[in-house]
Scaffold this motif. Structure first.
Motif, PDB file in Angstrom:
ATOM      1  N   THR A 116     -28.877   9.494  -8.810  1.00  0.00           N
ATOM      2  CA  THR A 116     -29.648   9.340 -10.068  1.00  0.00           C
ATOM      3  C   THR A 116     -29.564  10.627 -11.088  1.00  0.00           C
ATOM      4  OG1 THR A 116     -31.660   9.856  -8.844  1.00  0.00           O
ATOM      5  CG2 THR A 116     -31.353   7.842  -9.272  1.00  0.00           C
ATOM      6  N   GLY A 117     -28.633  11.367 -10.493  1.00  0.00           N
ATOM      7  CA  GLY A 117     -28.528  12.876 -11.064  1.00  0.00           C
ATOM      8  C   GLY A 117     -28.917  13.821 -10.331  1.00  0.00           C
ATOM      9  N   TYR A 118     -28.720  15.190 -10.676  1.00  0.00           N
ATOM     10  CA  TYR A 118     -29.017  16.340  -9.820  1.00  0.00           C
ATOM     11  C   TYR A 118     -30.709  16.473  -9.584  1.00  0.00           C
ATOM     12  CZ  TYR A 118     -24.230  18.197 -10.294  1.00  0.00           C
ATOM     13  OH  TYR A 118     -22.733  18.208 -10.092  1.00  0.00           O
ATOM     14  N   ALA A 119     -30.671  17.056  -8.360  1.00  0.00           N
ATOM     15  CA  ALA A 119     -32.296  17.318  -7.910  1.00  0.00           C
ATOM     16  C   ALA A 119     -32.514  18.343  -7.427  1.00  0.00           C
ATOM     17  CB  ALA A 119     -32.676  16.043  -7.179  1.00  0.00           C
ATOM     18  N   PHE A 120     -33.869  18.667  -7.101  1.00  0.00           N
ATOM     19  CA  PHE A 120     -34.060  20.010  -6.460  1.00  0.00           C
ATOM     20  C   PHE A 120     -34.639  19.380  -5.015  1.00  0.00           C
ATOM     21  CE2 PHE A 120     -34.981  21.620 -10.945  1.00  0.00           C
ATOM     22  CZ  PHE A 120     -33.763  22.151 -10.995  1.00  0.00           C
ATOM     23  N   VAL A 121     -34.364  19.970  -4.087  1.00  0.00           N
ATOM     24  CA  VAL A 121     -34.965  19.612  -2.753  1.00  0.00           C
ATOM     25  C   VAL A 121     -35.367  20.867  -1.999  1.00  0.00           C
ATOM     26  CG1 VAL A 121     -33.374  17.612  -2.659  1.00  0.00           C
ATOM     27  CG2 VAL A 121     -32.523  19.759  -1.456  1.00  0.00           C
ATOM     28  N   GLY A 122     -36.328  20.639  -1.280  1.00  0.00           N
ATOM     29  CA  GLY A 122     -37.075  21.814  -0.392  1.00  0.00           C
ATOM     30  C   GLY A 122     -37.590  21.450   0.844  1.00  0.00           C
ATOM     31  N   HIS A 123     -37.950  22.364   1.821  1.00  0.00           N
ATOM     32  CA  HIS A 123     -38.455  22.042   3.102  1.00  0.00           C
ATOM     33  C   HIS A 123     -39.784  21.309   2.784  1.00  0.00           C
ATOM     34  CE1 HIS A 123     -39.886  22.476   7.117  1.00  0.00           C
ATOM     35  NE2 HIS A 123     -38.855  23.253   7.830  1.00  0.00           N
ATOM     36  N   VAL A 124     -39.805  20.195   3.538  1.00  0.00           N
ATOM     37  CA  VAL A 124     -40.951  19.222   3.107  1.00  0.00           C
ATOM     38  C   VAL A 124     -42.229  19.702   3.814  1.00  0.00           C
ATOM     39  CG1 VAL A 124     -40.693  17.716   5.581  1.00  0.00           C
ATOM     40  CG2 VAL A 124     -41.571  16.902   3.113  1.00  0.00           C
ATOM     41  N   SER A 125     -42.115  20.600   4.894  1.00  0.00           N
ATOM     42  CA  SER A 125     -43.475  21.152   5.519  1.00  0.00           C
ATOM     43  C   SER A 125     -43.930  22.358   5.080  1.00  0.00           C
ATOM     44  CB  SER A 125     -43.148  21.066   7.032  1.00  0.00           C
ATOM     45  OG  SER A 125     -42.896  19.845   7.697  1.00  0.00           O
ATOM     46  N   GLN A 126     -43.037  23.184   4.184  1.00  0.00           N
ATOM     47  CA  GLN A 126     -43.759  24.355   3.852  1.00  0.00           C
ATOM     48  C   GLN A 126     -44.286  24.140   2.460  1.00  0.00           C
ATOM     49  OE1 GLN A 126     -40.875  27.718   3.682  1.00  0.00           O
ATOM     50  NE2 GLN A 126     -39.767  27.077   5.764  1.00  0.00           N
ATOM     51  N   SER A 127     -45.612  24.912   2.586  1.00  0.00           N
ATOM     52  CA  SER A 127     -46.637  24.639   1.066  1.00  0.00           C
ATOM     53  C   SER A 127     -46.042  25.459   0.175  1.00  0.00           C
ATOM     54  CB  SER A 127     -47.898  25.304   1.515  1.00  0.00           C
ATOM     55  OG  SER A 127     -47.675  26.617   1.895  1.00  0.00           O
ATOM     56  N   THR A 128     -45.149  26.218   0.412  1.00  0.00           N
ATOM     57  CA  THR A 128     -44.351  26.856  -0.892  1.00  0.00           C
ATOM     58  C   THR A 128     -43.593  26.153  -1.574  1.00  0.00           C
ATOM     59  OG1 THR A 128     -42.694  28.082   0.530  1.00  0.00           O
ATOM     60  CG2 THR A 128     -44.501  29.360   0.192  1.00  0.00           C
ATOM     61  N   THR A 129     -43.002  25.153  -1.103  1.00  0.00           N
ATOM     62  CA  THR A 129     -42.097  24.083  -1.709  1.00  0.00           C
ATOM     63  C   THR A 129     -42.602  23.498  -2.782  1.00  0.00           C
ATOM     64  OG1 THR A 129     -40.736  23.666   0.499  1.00  0.00           O
ATOM     65  CG2 THR A 129     -40.628  22.197  -1.533  1.00  0.00           C
ATOM     66  N   GLN A 130     -44.098  23.051  -2.707  1.00  0.00           N
ATOM     67  CA  GLN A 130     -44.733  22.386  -3.505  1.00  0.00           C
ATOM     68  C   GLN A 130     -45.035  23.123  -4.885  1.00  0.00           C
ATOM     69  OE1 GLN A 130     -47.311  19.317  -2.986  1.00  0.00           O
ATOM     70  NE2 GLN A 130     -47.045  19.070  -1.073  1.00  0.00           N
ATOM     71  N   GLU A 131     -45.327  24.546  -4.392  1.00  0.00           N
ATOM     72  CA  GLU A 131     -45.500  25.508  -5.696  1.00  0.00           C
ATOM     73  C   GLU A 131     -44.412  25.663  -6.351  1.00  0.00           C
ATOM     74  OE1 GLU A 131     -46.928  29.015  -3.361  1.00  0.00           O
ATOM     75  OE2 GLU A 131     -48.624  28.114  -2.430  1.00  0.00           O
ATOM     76  N   LYS A 132     -43.375  26.072  -5.592  1.00  0.00           N
ATOM     77  CA  LYS A 132     -42.243  26.326  -6.374  1.00  0.00           C
ATOM     78  C   LYS A 132     -41.596  24.921  -7.385  1.00  0.00           C
ATOM     79  CE  LYS A 132     -40.034  29.693  -2.946  1.00  0.00           C
ATOM     80  NZ  LYS A 132     -39.172  29.900  -1.995  1.00  0.00           N
ATOM     81  N   PRO A 170     -29.687   2.337   1.218  1.00  0.00           N
ATOM     82  CA  PRO A 170     -29.727   3.654   0.435  1.00  0.00           C
ATOM     83  C   PRO A 170     -29.357   3.122  -1.138  1.00  0.00           C
ATOM     84  CG  PRO A 170     -27.895   3.872   1.606  1.00  0.00           C
ATOM     85  CD  PRO A 170     -28.511   2.628   2.267  1.00  0.00           C
ATOM     86  N   GLY A 171     -29.984   4.007  -1.809  1.00  0.00           N
ATOM     87  CA  GLY A 171     -29.910   3.576  -3.252  1.00  0.00           C
ATOM     88  C   GLY A 171     -30.552   4.021  -4.304  1.00  0.00           C
ATOM     89  N   PRO A 172     -30.719   3.884  -5.669  1.00  0.00           N
ATOM     90  CA  PRO A 172     -31.543   4.654  -6.463  1.00  0.00           C
ATOM     91  C   PRO A 172     -32.893   4.032  -6.659  1.00  0.00           C
ATOM     92  CG  PRO A 172     -30.125   2.986  -7.637  1.00  0.00           C
ATOM     93  CD  PRO A 172     -29.584   2.917  -6.214  1.00  0.00           C
ATOM     94  N   TYR A 173     -33.484   3.872  -5.616  1.00  0.00           N
ATOM     95  CA  TYR A 173     -34.992   3.404  -5.453  1.00  0.00           C
ATOM     96  C   TYR A 173     -36.034   4.088  -4.960  1.00  0.00           C
ATOM     97  CZ  TYR A 173     -32.330  -1.012  -6.397  1.00  0.00           C
ATOM     98  OH  TYR A 173     -31.612  -1.823  -6.991  1.00  0.00           O
ATOM     99  N   THR A 174     -36.928   4.237  -5.561  1.00  0.00           N
ATOM    100  CA  THR A 174     -38.177   5.204  -4.881  1.00  0.00           C
ATOM    101  C   THR A 174     -39.123   4.119  -4.498  1.00  0.00           C
ATOM    102  OG1 THR A 174     -37.710   7.309  -6.368  1.00  0.00           O
ATOM    103  CG2 THR A 174     -40.094   6.916  -5.293  1.00  0.00           C
TER     104      THR A 174
END
Length: 209
Positions: A33-49, A92-96
């Motif tokens: 669905t395009g480019y996306a940002f990903v980060g460590h799911v368990s680190q609180s700083t991920t959501q802040e970033k 897998p596919g473009p579904y949330t």
């Protein structure tokens, strides 16, 4: 920001990306669905970033979880057999898919009032390879949203090759400095589309978007 261009994911680039994720850094990857940002799911700083990258995202709304496979999904969401069979046709596919959280789901990952989680499993080879090697979920957010795409008449145009959200260099240049530390660039066009969101916490399931 370092970048890598390849048709098939190369192990050395994936290894570099994994090191960034383990260090709590945010990377940019292509998805179906395009480019996306990903980060460590368990680190609180991920959501802040993520909130720094997507300042218009509601602070009370959890970000989506990107899982390697359905087996991992069952660890953070209720997956009775009928539901398992149903979602297996979509992923897998473009579904949330919005699923009911379990007692094992970290509270930071679900909507408190509903106790539900939004989950994706990507079919893009880069995302798939990264998740397979990482072997655990990642937090994910798209580089732009539906409202911005509509404002810039994205869906009305035929040639989007020059749009900033299709170019990792431009994406990173527009973001706050020192947050996105790596971009994995695919040498094939990355389609920009809005994922379909289906709420499976209701019976029957409801298409939210």
């Amino acid at each position: 920001v370092s970048q890598s261009r390849y048709r098939n994911p190369e192990k050395k680039h994936i290894k570099t990306a994994l090191a960034h994720l383990e260090n709590g850094q945010i990377i940019c990857i292509p998805t179906e669905t395009g480019y996306a940002f990903v980060g460590h799911v368990s680190q609180s700083t991920t959501q802040e970033k993520f909130l720094a990258l997507r300042p218009h995202h509601p602070k009370h709304k959890p970000f989506t979880i990107l899982c390697p496979n359905i087996s991992h999904v069952s660890q953070i969401a209720l997956m009775p057999t009928p539901l398992f069979r149903m979602v297996s046709r979509l992923w897998p596919g473009p579904y949330t898919l919005i699923l009911e959280a379990t007692k094992n789901t970290p509270k930071s990952l679900y909507a408190p009032k509903r106790k539900s989680v939004g989950i994706r499993i990507s079919l893009h080879p880069v995302a798939q390879t990264l998740l397979k090697e990482y072997d655990q979920p990642l937090l994910i957010t798209s580089v732009t949203d539906e409202e911005e795409l509509q404002e810039q008449h994205y869906f009305d145009e035929h040639n989007q090759d020059d749009a900033w959200w299709t170019q990792p260099t431009e994406i990173c240049a527009r973001m706050p400095k020192n947050i996105v530390t790596l971009a994995l660039e695919n040498d094939q066009p990355v389609p920009i589309q809005v994922s379909t969101v289906i709420d499976f916490t209701q019976t029957p399931p409801v298409v939210v978007r």
